[in-house]
Design a protein around this motif. Structure first.
Motif, PDB file in Angstrom:
ATOM      1  N   THR A  41       0.851  -1.182   0.000  1.00  0.00           N
ATOM      2  CA  THR A  41       0.000   0.000   0.000  1.00  0.00           C
ATOM      3  C   THR A  41       0.891   1.237   0.000  1.00  0.00           C
ATOM      4  O   THR A  41       2.098   1.164   0.268  1.00  0.00           O
ATOM      5  CB  THR A  41      -0.888   0.034   1.245  1.00  0.00           C
ATOM      6  N   ASP A  43       0.792   3.559   2.210  1.00  0.00           N
ATOM      7  CA  ASP A  43       1.237   3.760   3.590  1.00  0.00           C
ATOM      8  C   ASP A  43       2.422   2.865   3.936  1.00  0.00           C
ATOM      9  O   ASP A  43       3.340   3.282   4.653  1.00  0.00           O
ATOM     10  CB  ASP A  43       0.088   3.486   4.565  1.00  0.00           C
ATOM     11  N   GLU A  44       2.410   1.640   3.430  1.00  0.00           N
ATOM     12  CA  GLU A  44       3.520   0.727   3.700  1.00  0.00           C
ATOM     13  C   GLU A  44       4.807   1.230   3.048  1.00  0.00           C
ATOM     14  O   GLU A  44       5.885   1.175   3.647  1.00  0.00           O
ATOM     15  CB  GLU A  44       3.181  -0.669   3.195  1.00  0.00           C
ATOM     16  N   VAL A  46       5.529   4.334   2.402  1.00  0.00           N
ATOM     17  CA  VAL A  46       5.960   5.504   3.169  1.00  0.00           C
ATOM     18  C   VAL A  46       6.725   5.071   4.414  1.00  0.00           C
ATOM     19  O   VAL A  46       7.776   5.637   4.751  1.00  0.00           O
ATOM     20  CB  VAL A  46       4.751   6.381   3.557  1.00  0.00           C
ATOM     21  N   GLU A  47       6.215   4.061   5.091  1.00  0.00           N
ATOM     22  CA  GLU A  47       6.881   3.579   6.304  1.00  0.00           C
ATOM     23  C   GLU A  47       8.266   3.013   5.987  1.00  0.00           C
ATOM     24  O   GLU A  47       9.242   3.304   6.692  1.00  0.00           O
ATOM     25  CB  GLU A  47       6.014   2.511   6.977  1.00  0.00           C
ATOM     26  N   LEU A  48       8.371   2.231   4.934  1.00  0.00           N
ATOM     27  CA  LEU A  48       9.662   1.661   4.547  1.00  0.00           C
ATOM     28  C   LEU A  48      10.639   2.751   4.101  1.00  0.00           C
ATOM     29  O   LEU A  48      11.853   2.633   4.300  1.00  0.00           O
ATOM     30  CB  LEU A  48       9.464   0.643   3.428  1.00  0.00           C
ATOM     31  N   ARG A  50      11.078   5.528   5.391  1.00  0.00           N
ATOM     32  CA  ARG A  50      11.629   6.287   6.517  1.00  0.00           C
ATOM     33  C   ARG A  50      13.094   5.944   6.766  1.00  0.00           C
ATOM     34  O   ARG A  50      13.823   6.717   7.392  1.00  0.00           O
ATOM     35  CB  ARG A  50      10.814   6.019   7.787  1.00  0.00           C
ATOM     36  N   ASN A  51      13.519   4.791   6.298  1.00  0.00           N
ATOM     37  CA  ASN A  51      14.929   4.411   6.407  1.00  0.00           C
ATOM     38  C   ASN A  51      15.779   5.482   5.723  1.00  0.00           C
ATOM     39  O   ASN A  51      15.556   5.816   4.558  1.00  0.00           O
ATOM     40  CB  ASN A  51      15.134   3.050   5.732  1.00  0.00           C
ATOM     41  N   ALA A  84       2.876   7.498  -2.415  1.00  0.00           N
ATOM     42  CA  ALA A  84       3.917   7.315  -1.396  1.00  0.00           C
ATOM     43  C   ALA A  84       5.070   8.293  -1.598  1.00  0.00           C
ATOM     44  O   ALA A  84       5.628   8.821  -0.629  1.00  0.00           O
ATOM     45  CB  ALA A  84       4.433   5.880  -1.430  1.00  0.00           C
ATOM     46  N   SER A  88       6.171  10.890   1.228  1.00  0.00           N
ATOM     47  CA  SER A  88       7.504  10.744   1.826  1.00  0.00           C
ATOM     48  C   SER A  88       8.480  11.813   1.358  1.00  0.00           C
ATOM     49  O   SER A  88       9.590  11.917   1.879  1.00  0.00           O
ATOM     50  CB  SER A  88       8.079   9.365   1.505  1.00  0.00           C
TER      51      SER A  88
END
Length: 224
Positions: A41, A43-44, A46-48, A50-51, A84, A88
């Motif tokens: 997704t 959102d997923e 975007v979270e990944l 963040r690295n 994303a 991000s």
């Protein structure tokens, strides 16, 4: 140097490289032709992303050459990647093959210009390049530009503005002449640069300097 993600399942291998070598960065994304792995997704992604070693979203886009039929699944995946990238604030790496108009249409409707990015391994016409440039995107050329049958592509490469030009290998594929047909590797990017210098009437050193500057202008988080 940028190592590009094509599946979520293989991303841990890329991460092990970027964790070890400070000069190598990565993207996060799922290639348009991948159907066996997990589809993230927005959102997923975007979270990944963040690295801090992740500097881009992709490889994403549309490919109607290897995938046929109802392509809504591919288009929806592309939309998620653009969303994303915007969220991000990291640029897109866009792949398009036999799908230029749909690619550009989705880039416009999803406001890909807000994220920016690069048309990777570019093989399309000047009209497509100009449309992508109008959206603020960079144009990247691979070993294909060295092939004997790629004169039309070289004519496009001659027109791309200096400050929007990038080079790549797309390793392990598309090794440039004189290594065509062999396994590609990052060191071979020199041959792409040499051919572009010839096409654009400049020197290898100037191509190297300009494309390095452009890399860090696009992938700004790689400068930190």
């Amino acid at each position: 140097m940028l190592c590009v993600s094509v599946t979520l399942e293989s991303y841990h291998q890329i991460q092990s490289i970027t964790d070890k070598y400070s000069f190598i960065f990565s993207s996060i994304g799922v290639h348009p032709n991948e159907r066996d792995g997990r589809d993230p997704t927005a959102d997923e992604l975007v979270e990944l992303a963040r690295n801090q070693r992740v500097v881009a979203i992709g490889e994403t886009g549309l490919d109607y050459y290897r995938s046929q039929g109802d392509m809504r699944w591919q288009q929806e995946r592309f939309r998620h990647h653009i969303q994303a990238a915007r969220a991000s604030r990291k640029p897109l790496i866009v792949h398009t093959r036999d799908a230029a108009q749909d690619t550009l249409d989705i880039m416009r409707t999803e406001d890909a210009a807000a994220a920016g990015g690069v048309m990777h391994c570019f093989t399309e016409s000047w009209e497509v390049a100009r449309a992508a440039l109008d959206l603020g995107f960079y144009i990247s050329f691979s070993g294909i530009v060295t092939f004997a049958n790629a004169q039309a592509l070289r004519e496009v490469a001659a027109k791309v503005p200096d400050d929007r030009l990038l080079i790549e290998t797309d390793a392990p594929y598309l090794a440039p002449v004189p290594y065509r047909g062999k396994t590609n590797e990052p060191a071979f990017v020199r041959y792409v640069a040499e051919r572009l210098a010839e096409v654009r009437g400049t020197t290898l050193d100037k191509i190297a300097e300009q494309t390095t500057k452009n890399f860090f202008s696009l992938f700004q988080s790689a400068r930190h």
